[in-house]
Design a protein around this motif. Sequence first.
Motif, PDB file in Angstrom:
ATOM      1  N   GLU A 179       0.862  -1.179   0.000  1.00 44.81           N
ATOM      2  CA  GLU A 179       0.000   0.000   0.000  1.00 44.81           C
ATOM      3  C   GLU A 179       0.894   1.223   0.000  1.00 44.81           C
ATOM      4  O   GLU A 179       2.016   1.193   0.485  1.00 44.81           O
ATOM      5  CB  GLU A 179      -0.962   0.005   1.192  1.00 44.81           C
ATOM      6  CG  GLU A 179      -0.356   0.401   2.512  1.00 44.81           C
ATOM      7  CD  GLU A 179       0.606  -0.625   3.087  1.00 44.81           C
ATOM      8  OE1 GLU A 179       1.478  -0.210   3.849  1.00 44.81           O
ATOM      9  OE2 GLU A 179       0.505  -1.808   2.758  1.00 44.81           O
ATOM     10  N   VAL A 180       0.382   2.276  -0.602  1.00 40.82           N
ATOM     11  CA  VAL A 180       1.099   3.541  -0.651  1.00 40.82           C
ATOM     12  C   VAL A 180       0.062   4.641  -0.458  1.00 40.82           C
ATOM     13  O   VAL A 180      -1.093   4.478  -0.842  1.00 40.82           O
ATOM     14  CB  VAL A 180       1.861   3.696  -1.991  1.00 40.82           C
ATOM     15  CG1 VAL A 180       0.923   3.815  -3.156  1.00 40.82           C
ATOM     16  CG2 VAL A 180       2.808   4.865  -1.960  1.00 40.82           C
ATOM     17  N   PHE A 181       0.463   5.718   0.166  1.00 44.29           N
ATOM     18  CA  PHE A 181      -0.517   6.778   0.386  1.00 44.29           C
ATOM     19  C   PHE A 181      -0.564   7.704  -0.820  1.00 44.29           C
ATOM     20  O   PHE A 181       0.423   7.924  -1.505  1.00 44.29           O
ATOM     21  CB  PHE A 181      -0.247   7.553   1.681  1.00 44.29           C
ATOM     22  CG  PHE A 181       0.874   8.547   1.583  1.00 44.29           C
ATOM     23  CD1 PHE A 181       0.628   9.854   1.205  1.00 44.29           C
ATOM     24  CD2 PHE A 181       2.176   8.175   1.856  1.00 44.29           C
ATOM     25  CE1 PHE A 181       1.648  10.771   1.110  1.00 44.29           C
ATOM     26  CE2 PHE A 181       3.205   9.081   1.761  1.00 44.29           C
ATOM     27  CZ  PHE A 181       2.951  10.384   1.391  1.00 44.29           C
ATOM     28  N   ILE A 182      -1.754   8.205  -1.084  1.00 43.93           N
ATOM     29  CA  ILE A 182      -1.962   9.219  -2.115  1.00 43.93           C
ATOM     30  C   ILE A 182      -2.830  10.306  -1.494  1.00 43.93           C
ATOM     31  O   ILE A 182      -3.653  10.027  -0.626  1.00 43.93           O
ATOM     32  CB  ILE A 182      -2.624   8.649  -3.398  1.00 43.93           C
ATOM     33  CG1 ILE A 182      -3.939   7.942  -3.085  1.00 43.93           C
ATOM     34  CG2 ILE A 182      -1.699   7.720  -4.125  1.00 43.93           C
ATOM     35  CD1 ILE A 182      -4.686   7.475  -4.312  1.00 43.93           C
ATOM     36  N   LEU A 216      -3.568   3.545  -1.465  1.00 41.81           N
ATOM     37  CA  LEU A 216      -3.723   2.762  -2.685  1.00 41.81           C
ATOM     38  C   LEU A 216      -3.115   1.396  -2.413  1.00 41.81           C
ATOM     39  O   LEU A 216      -1.908   1.265  -2.236  1.00 41.81           O
ATOM     40  CB  LEU A 216      -2.995   3.448  -3.846  1.00 41.81           C
ATOM     41  CG  LEU A 216      -2.926   2.661  -5.143  1.00 41.81           C
ATOM     42  CD1 LEU A 216      -4.322   2.441  -5.704  1.00 41.81           C
ATOM     43  CD2 LEU A 216      -2.080   3.392  -6.149  1.00 41.81           C
ATOM     44  N   TRP A 217      -3.971   0.378  -2.331  1.00 42.66           N
ATOM     45  CA  TRP A 217      -3.530  -0.995  -2.092  1.00 42.66           C
ATOM     46  C   TRP A 217      -3.323  -1.641  -3.453  1.00 42.66           C
ATOM     47  O   TRP A 217      -4.134  -1.479  -4.362  1.00 42.66           O
ATOM     48  CB  TRP A 217      -4.602  -1.754  -1.320  1.00 42.66           C
ATOM     49  CG  TRP A 217      -4.925  -1.194   0.025  1.00 42.66           C
ATOM     50  CD1 TRP A 217      -5.593  -0.028   0.282  1.00 42.66           C
ATOM     51  CD2 TRP A 217      -4.593  -1.744   1.285  1.00 42.66           C
ATOM     52  NE1 TRP A 217      -5.690   0.157   1.633  1.00 42.66           N
ATOM     53  CE2 TRP A 217      -5.093  -0.880   2.274  1.00 42.66           C
ATOM     54  CE3 TRP A 217      -3.917  -2.903   1.673  1.00 42.66           C
ATOM     55  CZ2 TRP A 217      -4.946  -1.142   3.623  1.00 42.66           C
ATOM     56  CZ3 TRP A 217      -3.789  -3.150   3.020  1.00 42.66           C
ATOM     57  CH2 TRP A 217      -4.281  -2.282   3.980  1.00 42.66           C
ATOM     58  N   ARG A 218      -2.248  -2.400  -3.604  1.00 41.58           N
ATOM     59  CA  ARG A 218      -1.914  -3.006  -4.890  1.00 41.58           C
ATOM     60  C   ARG A 218      -1.389  -4.423  -4.679  1.00 41.58           C
ATOM     61  O   ARG A 218      -0.634  -4.675  -3.754  1.00 41.58           O
ATOM     62  CB  ARG A 218      -0.851  -2.168  -5.589  1.00 41.58           C
ATOM     63  CG  ARG A 218      -0.447  -2.680  -6.941  1.00 41.58           C
ATOM     64  CD  ARG A 218       0.681  -1.856  -7.523  1.00 41.58           C
ATOM     65  NE  ARG A 218       0.397  -0.443  -7.532  1.00 41.58           N
ATOM     66  CZ  ARG A 218      -0.118   0.218  -8.559  1.00 41.58           C
ATOM     67  NH1 ARG A 218      -0.423  -0.412  -9.653  1.00 41.58           N
ATOM     68  NH2 ARG A 218      -0.319   1.506  -8.487  1.00 41.58           N
ATOM     69  N   ALA A 219      -1.796  -5.328  -5.554  1.00 38.49           N
ATOM     70  CA  ALA A 219      -1.305  -6.703  -5.547  1.00 38.49           C
ATOM     71  C   ALA A 219      -0.634  -6.979  -6.887  1.00 38.49           C
ATOM     72  O   ALA A 219      -1.164  -6.644  -7.944  1.00 38.49           O
ATOM     73  CB  ALA A 219      -2.446  -7.685  -5.326  1.00 38.49           C
ATOM     74  N   VAL A 220       0.553  -7.589  -6.820  1.00 44.48           N
ATOM     75  CA  VAL A 220       1.354  -7.879  -8.004  1.00 44.48           C
ATOM     76  C   VAL A 220       1.800  -9.331  -7.909  1.00 44.48           C
ATOM     77  O   VAL A 220       2.116  -9.814  -6.815  1.00 44.48           O
ATOM     78  CB  VAL A 220       2.594  -6.952  -8.044  1.00 44.48           C
ATOM     79  CG1 VAL A 220       3.451  -7.219  -9.252  1.00 44.48           C
ATOM     80  CG2 VAL A 220       2.182  -5.509  -8.006  1.00 44.48           C
TER      81      VAL A 220
END
Length: 171
Positions: free
Chosen positions: A16-19, A28-32
């Motif tokens: 996750e990264v803040f925006i 912003l949560w992201r899966a890769v």
Amino acid sequence: MRRRRPEPGDHWHLDEVFIRIRGVQHYLWRAVDQDGVVLDVLVQSRRNTKAAKRFFKKLLKGLRYVPRIVVTDQLKSYAAAKRQIIPHVEHRQSRYLNNRAESSHQPTRQRERRMKRFKSPRQAQQFLSAHRPIHQRSHPRRHLMSAAEYRANRTHAFEVWKQETCIRRAA
């Protein structure tokens, strides 16, 4: 584009990264997967266990696959959510193992700067959900393929784009 998406790998990297949206901090949560293919994104206002559970549910519902290994940073919310949603999956927590997910935020950050930031969480979610498959299709990882493979990949990407956007040549 979803129909043409390749099947994801069995190692998932979550981050996750803040925006900032209108001065308010969101995450912003992201899966890769292990190949760098973005599986899903989710914009939320919180970074707690409830938010992590929501992200896991959305991710599993959209993909219908269960990973073998989940790699996250050391945020405690991931461990709590994983124990409740997918307890049988191996969980690795390390800030160094998760570089694949960390670096996948870069295209989003670049696009966010060009757009002069997002205007609302809903707009950010809609844009990022649409931007992800298009960006992956149109920006292949050039350093991992030969020139012939790259040209073939680009040709195929343009053909898919024409089919998906219903652009037909004038006869």
